[in-house]
Design a protein around this motif. Structure first.
Motif, PDB file in Angstrom:
ATOM      1  N   LYS A   6       1.463   3.038   6.978  1.00  0.00           N
ATOM      2  CA  LYS A   6       0.477   3.805   6.224  1.00  0.00           C
ATOM      3  C   LYS A   6       0.040   3.045   4.970  1.00  0.00           C
ATOM      4  O   LYS A   6      -1.149   2.966   4.663  1.00  0.00           O
ATOM      5  N   GLU A   9      -2.205   0.094   5.986  1.00  0.00           N
ATOM      6  CA  GLU A   9      -3.543   0.561   6.366  1.00  0.00           C
ATOM      7  C   GLU A   9      -4.352   0.990   5.148  1.00  0.00           C
ATOM      8  O   GLU A   9      -5.552   0.737   5.074  1.00  0.00           O
ATOM      9  N   GLN A  10      -3.702   1.611   4.175  1.00  0.00           N
ATOM     10  CA  GLN A  10      -4.402   2.004   2.947  1.00  0.00           C
ATOM     11  C   GLN A  10      -4.849   0.776   2.157  1.00  0.00           C
ATOM     12  O   GLN A  10      -5.957   0.733   1.634  1.00  0.00           O
ATOM     13  N   ARG A  11      -3.987  -0.223   2.081  1.00  0.00           N
ATOM     14  CA  ARG A  11      -4.328  -1.453   1.363  1.00  0.00           C
ATOM     15  C   ARG A  11      -5.479  -2.169   2.061  1.00  0.00           C
ATOM     16  O   ARG A  11      -6.409  -2.641   1.430  1.00  0.00           O
ATOM     17  N   SER A  58      -7.960   1.323  -6.584  1.00  0.00           N
ATOM     18  CA  SER A  58      -7.627   1.651  -5.207  1.00  0.00           C
ATOM     19  C   SER A  58      -6.228   1.210  -4.849  1.00  0.00           C
ATOM     20  O   SER A  58      -5.685   1.601  -3.844  1.00  0.00           O
TER      21      SER A  58
END
Length: 61
Positions: A6, A9-11, A58
């Motif tokens: 997770k 994928e976020q990075r 982000s």
């Protein structure tokens, strides 16, 4: 999805967004979504400082 997957994928999503804001949509005829996290990090590394600073909002540790 595991926590590590997770986070990766976020990075990746954050890097892709930054690159797209800089007008980059492909790398060597490959879509950004096809690149690995390492490949995206290399692509980000050449970007100018103002774009890298956007990563801070982000980026999660």
């Amino acid at each position: 999805m595991t926590e590590l997957r997770k986070a990766v994928e976020q990075r990746k999503a954050a890097y892709i967004e930054i690159l797209q804001k800089a007008g980059i949509y492909k790398k060597a005829s490959r879509d950004l979504h096809e690149l690995t996290l390492s490949e995206l990090e290399k692509e980000i590394s050449w970007c100018s400082d103002p774009i890298k600073k956007d990563m801070g909002s982000s980026h999660t540790s």
